[in-house]
Design a protein around this motif. Structure first.
Motif, PDB file in Angstrom:
ATOM      1  N   GLU A  94     -17.136  -0.444 -16.698  1.00 29.43           N
ATOM      2  CA  GLU A  94     -17.684  -0.441 -15.346  1.00 29.43           C
ATOM      3  C   GLU A  94     -19.116   0.078 -15.316  1.00 29.43           C
ATOM      4  O   GLU A  94     -19.973  -0.470 -14.607  1.00 29.43           O
ATOM      5  N   ASN A 116     -13.702  -6.221 -22.753  1.00 30.09           N
ATOM      6  CA  ASN A 116     -14.381  -6.818 -21.614  1.00 30.09           C
ATOM      7  C   ASN A 116     -14.920  -5.767 -20.647  1.00 30.09           C
ATOM      8  O   ASN A 116     -14.498  -4.610 -20.665  1.00 30.09           O
ATOM      9  N   ASP A 118     -15.510  -4.627 -16.546  1.00 31.64           N
ATOM     10  CA  ASP A 118     -14.697  -4.704 -15.342  1.00 31.64           C
ATOM     11  C   ASP A 118     -14.943  -6.041 -14.633  1.00 31.64           C
ATOM     12  O   ASP A 118     -16.042  -6.598 -14.694  1.00 31.64           O
ATOM     13  N   GLU A 119     -13.901  -6.540 -13.966  1.00 29.34           N
ATOM     14  CA  GLU A 119     -13.999  -7.836 -13.305  1.00 29.34           C
ATOM     15  C   GLU A 119     -15.140  -7.901 -12.292  1.00 29.34           C
ATOM     16  O   GLU A 119     -15.658  -8.990 -12.001  1.00 29.34           O
ATOM     17  N   LYS A 120     -15.550  -6.771 -11.755  1.00 33.58           N
ATOM     18  CA  LYS A 120     -16.668  -6.752 -10.798  1.00 33.58           C
ATOM     19  C   LYS A 120     -17.964  -7.263 -11.435  1.00 33.58           C
ATOM     20  O   LYS A 120     -18.890  -7.653 -10.717  1.00 33.58           O
ATOM     21  N   PHE A 122     -18.025  -9.819 -13.733  1.00 33.41           N
ATOM     22  CA  PHE A 122     -17.833 -11.153 -14.313  1.00 33.41           C
ATOM     23  C   PHE A 122     -18.905 -12.150 -13.882  1.00 33.41           C
ATOM     24  O   PHE A 122     -19.239 -13.067 -14.631  1.00 33.41           O
ATOM     25  N   ASP A 123     -19.443 -11.997 -12.681  1.00 34.96           N
ATOM     26  CA  ASP A 123     -20.459 -12.940 -12.204  1.00 34.96           C
ATOM     27  C   ASP A 123     -21.753 -12.842 -13.003  1.00 34.96           C
ATOM     28  O   ASP A 123     -22.598 -13.749 -12.927  1.00 34.96           O
ATOM     29  N   THR A 169     -12.149  -0.593 -21.416  1.00 31.32           N
ATOM     30  CA  THR A 169     -11.347  -1.727 -20.963  1.00 31.32           C
ATOM     31  C   THR A 169     -10.224  -2.074 -21.924  1.00 31.32           C
ATOM     32  O   THR A 169      -9.098  -2.364 -21.508  1.00 31.32           O
ATOM     33  N   GLU A 173      -6.371  -2.317 -20.792  1.00 30.47           N
ATOM     34  CA  GLU A 173      -5.657  -3.596 -20.837  1.00 30.47           C
ATOM     35  C   GLU A 173      -4.464  -3.545 -21.783  1.00 30.47           C
ATOM     36  O   GLU A 173      -3.397  -4.093 -21.479  1.00 30.47           O
ATOM     37  N   LEU A 295     -13.312 -16.958 -20.909  1.00 22.72           N
ATOM     38  CA  LEU A 295     -12.546 -16.000 -21.702  1.00 22.72           C
ATOM     39  C   LEU A 295     -12.237 -16.674 -23.035  1.00 22.72           C
ATOM     40  O   LEU A 295     -11.297 -17.456 -23.161  1.00 22.72           O
TER      41      LEU A 295
END
Length: 316
Positions: A94, A116, A118-120, A122-123, A169, A173, A295
């Motif tokens: 993050e 990876n 954090d999904e925040k 991904f953009d 991460t 996960e 991914l």
């Protein structure tokens, strides 16, 4: 930073997919913490070797030493250098997002490797290259459950967990994959405690010593990697606590050896060489205009005492 390696490259003359003539790319990588374990040390050497063998790549190889602030500074340095792509092995999934966003704003594609973000974030990345850590955790749960069923204790077993570094991460996960899958296949197995071992064998041994003092009945241990798993095994052996099923991940040489000795039951087989090569190939493909999966996972099969003969001993 601990060091910086520059690998000189010459422009290639043959045509490649998506461009009229092969281009030379300057690719920077900032790693998590090369000195923390043999996996990361082997990964770095494999990355350097792969970049050195590719005359289209000039590589800037950096190590954050586990320091988030240092990694953010390294990201900013690579952006200022105007590299063509950045590969990042995040120290914290993050905390590095703002630096990754800056690379995106500078039109520099970012490939996340091994663990990876954090999904925040991904953009702001072009691809993740590495293992599917949630699937690894789920597979480890299946290995543990199958073992308990074979031992006839699946209805009563108690287990403890030694996780990786908090906020990392991969640690999150693998733990999530394990704890979500285990109740689905072995609903009566109880996870009585979970503590971080920070990817460190000595700390994991200390954590396991505390578990052994606190719990009279421990049937299994799930560790986020074999380095920590063997630390837990060492504590159990020193305490004379036999019959505990140890299951880990990222099959280190020490885990493989413990399996061969019959002391350690299973793990997930993962190659740092494949990991490093895949990250570099993903970055080059993106720069060449090749479509790559967002991914981009590589295969990581289960390994146990029953099938370990099908696998070579890890070099790390």
């Amino acid at each position: 930073m601990k060091f910086q390696t520059i690998l000189a490259a010459a422009a290639a003359s043959t045509a490649v997919v998506g461009v009229a003539q092969a281009e030379t790319y300057k690719i920077g990588i900032t790693q998590n913490n090369v000195g923390v374990d043999s996996y990361q040390t082997t990964y770095e050497q494999a990355f350097v070797d792969a970049a050195n063998a590719n005359d289209r790549v000039e590589a800037v190889v950096l190590d954050a030493g586990g320091d988030v602030a240092r990694q953010i500074a390294q990201m900013e340095n690579l952006i200022q250098q105007g590299v063509d792509a950045i590969i990042i092995w995040p120290t914290n999934g993050e905390a590095v997002i703002p630096a990754v966003r800056k690379a995106k704003q500078a039109d520099i594609p970012v490939v996340v490797t091994n663990s990876n973000i954090d999904e925040k974030g991904f953009d702001f990345i072009s691809s993740f290259s590495g293992p599917d850590n949630i699937a690894q955790g789920a597979t480890a749960a299946e290995v543990m459950c199958d073992r308990f069923k074979a031992l006839g204790i699946a209805d009563e077993a108690q287990i403890v967990e030694i996780t990786g570094q908090p906020g990392y991460t991969t640690a999150i996960e693998r733990s999530d994959g394990f704890t979500e899958r285990l109740p689905e296949i072995c609903p009566n197995v109880e996870l009585v405690d979970s503590q971080p071992g920070d990817w460190n064998r000595e700390k994991a041994q200390t954590v396991m010593e505390a578990f052994l003092t606190k719990y009279d009945d421990i049937d299994g241990v799930y560790a986020g990697d074999d380095n920590m798993g063997v630390g837990g095994l060492n504590a159990a052996m020193a305490a004379g606590r036999e019959g505990i099923t140890f299951v880990g991940a990222t099959n280190f040489a020490v885990g493989y050896e413990a399996m061969a000795n019959g002391d350690y039951w299973g793990s997930i087989y993962q190659s740092p060489v494949d990991d490093a090569r895949a990250a570099l190939e993903t970055a080059v493909d993106i720069l060449d205009g090749v479509d790559v999966p967002f991914l981009n996972y590589f295969e990581t099969p289960a390994i146990t005492q029953d099938n370990m003969g099908e696998f070579t001993k890890p070099v790390f």
